[in-house]
Design a protein around this motif. Structure first.
Motif, PDB file in Angstrom:
ATOM      1  N   GLY A  13       0.798  -1.222   0.000  1.00 31.75           N
ATOM      2  CA  GLY A  13       0.000   0.000   0.000  1.00 31.75           C
ATOM      3  C   GLY A  13       0.830   1.271   0.000  1.00 31.75           C
ATOM      4  N   SER A  14       2.119   1.225   0.001  1.00 28.98           N
ATOM      5  CA  SER A  14       2.908   2.453  -0.035  1.00 28.98           C
ATOM      6  C   SER A  14       3.388   2.685  -1.470  1.00 28.98           C
ATOM      7  CB  SER A  14       4.090   2.362   0.917  1.00 28.98           C
ATOM      8  OG  SER A  14       4.983   1.359   0.492  1.00 28.98           O
ATOM      9  N   TRP A  15       3.476   3.957  -1.829  1.00 28.61           N
ATOM     10  CA  TRP A  15       3.857   4.332  -3.177  1.00 28.61           C
ATOM     11  C   TRP A  15       5.296   4.815  -3.171  1.00 28.61           C
ATOM     12  CZ3 TRP A  15       0.083   5.984  -7.253  1.00 28.61           C
ATOM     13  CH2 TRP A  15      -1.182   5.426  -7.043  1.00 28.61           C
ATOM     14  N   SER A  16       5.930   4.557  -4.231  1.00 30.07           N
ATOM     15  CA  SER A  16       7.303   5.049  -4.346  1.00 30.07           C
ATOM     16  C   SER A  16       7.259   6.524  -4.750  1.00 30.07           C
ATOM     17  CB  SER A  16       8.080   4.233  -5.379  1.00 30.07           C
ATOM     18  OG  SER A  16       7.598   4.521  -6.671  1.00 30.07           O
ATOM     19  N   PRO A  17       8.265   7.299  -4.417  1.00 27.39           N
ATOM     20  CA  PRO A  17       8.282   8.718  -4.799  1.00 27.39           C
ATOM     21  C   PRO A  17       8.204   8.915  -6.314  1.00 27.39           C
ATOM     22  CG  PRO A  17       9.950   8.290  -3.132  1.00 27.39           C
ATOM     23  CD  PRO A  17       9.371   6.972  -3.515  1.00 27.39           C
TER      24      PRO A  17
ATOM     25  N   ARG B  40       5.266  11.122  -8.174  1.00 23.24           N
ATOM     26  CA  ARG B  40       5.663  12.192  -9.077  1.00 23.24           C
ATOM     27  C   ARG B  40       5.005  11.995 -10.453  1.00 23.24           C
ATOM     28  NH1 ARG B  40      11.691  12.503  -9.412  1.00 23.24           N
ATOM     29  NH2 ARG B  40      11.395  13.107  -7.258  1.00 23.24           N
ATOM     30  N   PHE B  41       4.988  10.754 -10.964  1.00 24.48           N
ATOM     31  CA  PHE B  41       4.378  10.461 -12.262  1.00 24.48           C
ATOM     32  C   PHE B  41       2.874  10.788 -12.249  1.00 24.48           C
ATOM     33  CE2 PHE B  41       2.100   7.450 -15.020  1.00 24.48           C
ATOM     34  CZ  PHE B  41       2.596   7.856 -16.251  1.00 24.48           C
ATOM     35  N   VAL B  42       2.187  10.399 -11.165  1.00 20.56           N
ATOM     36  CA  VAL B  42       0.744  10.668 -11.054  1.00 20.56           C
ATOM     37  C   VAL B  42       0.495  12.178 -11.004  1.00 20.56           C
ATOM     38  CG1 VAL B  42      -1.274  10.431  -9.535  1.00 20.56           C
ATOM     39  CG2 VAL B  42       0.163   8.444 -10.031  1.00 20.56           C
ATOM     40  N   MET B  43       1.299  12.923 -10.261  1.00 26.18           N
ATOM     41  CA  MET B  43       1.128  14.379 -10.152  1.00 26.18           C
ATOM     42  C   MET B  43       1.354  15.053 -11.519  1.00 26.18           C
ATOM     43  SD  MET B  43       0.127  14.987  -7.178  1.00 26.18           S
ATOM     44  CE  MET B  43       0.345  16.707  -6.911  1.00 26.18           C
TER      45      MET B  43
END
Length: 179
Positions: A8-12, A16-19
């Motif tokens: 459940g944790s996202w990598s930075p 960044r890609f989603v933003m």
């Protein structure tokens, strides 16, 4: 012994890609329609649309896409006599009309002020009448008080005279005798 779970944790990098993806979508949403209409106007894509009917007498506002509405309503009102009359007025006519409006406003304000002054005069006169009634009443009361005071003095003198005569004839006052 703490264990870190990666469920459940996202990598930075993923965040960044989603933003960046959300930002690009927002920019496309904001800039896309005006850009489309601008390009469509330049390349004649809206030529297949039926001509728009300009009904200036209805005073309705038609919502147009950005960049397109300016050219459609350039001639709107050209054949409307009211609009032509307003557009043909010179600066002197406009200033004269403005002066007439200001004179009318001034006259209205003057009439309102005169009506207010008249109402205040009526109210002031009413209060003056009430004050005169009060003054007359006070004068009447003062005269009656003075007359009563004179009558009381005469009565006290007469009482003192009768008391003296009674004492000469041997009357004893029970109030002074008992004390």
């Amino acid at each position: 012994m703490a264990q870190h779970s990666n469920h459940g944790s996202w990598s930075p990098a993923a965040i960044r890609f989603v933003m960046i993806l959300v930002g690009v979508c927002l920019v496309g949403y904001v800039i896309g329609p005006p850009l489309y209409w601008n390009l469509a106007e330049r390349f004649g894509r809206h030529a297949s649309c039926p001509p728009c009917v300009c009904d200036c007498s209805s005073k309705s506002v038609i919502s147009m896409p950005l960049g397109l509405g300016d050219s459609l309503f350039e001639d709107c009102g050209r054949h409307d006599p009211d609009t032509n009359e307003e557009m043909e007025k010179t600066i002197a006519d406009l200033l004269t009309e403005e002066l007439k409006l200001r004179v009318q406003v001034t006259e209205d304000n003057k009439q309102h002020a005169e009506a207010s002054i008249l109402e205040m005069k009526k109210t002031s006169l009413q209060y003056q009448k009430e004050a005169d009634k009060c003054n007359t009443g006070i004068e009447t009361c003062e005269e009656a008080r003075e007359k009563t005071e004179v009558a009381l003095r005469a009565e006290l003198k007469l009482s003192a005279l009768w008391e003296n005569r009674a004492r000469e004839l041997g009357w004893l006052d029970r109030r002074t005798a008992s004390s």
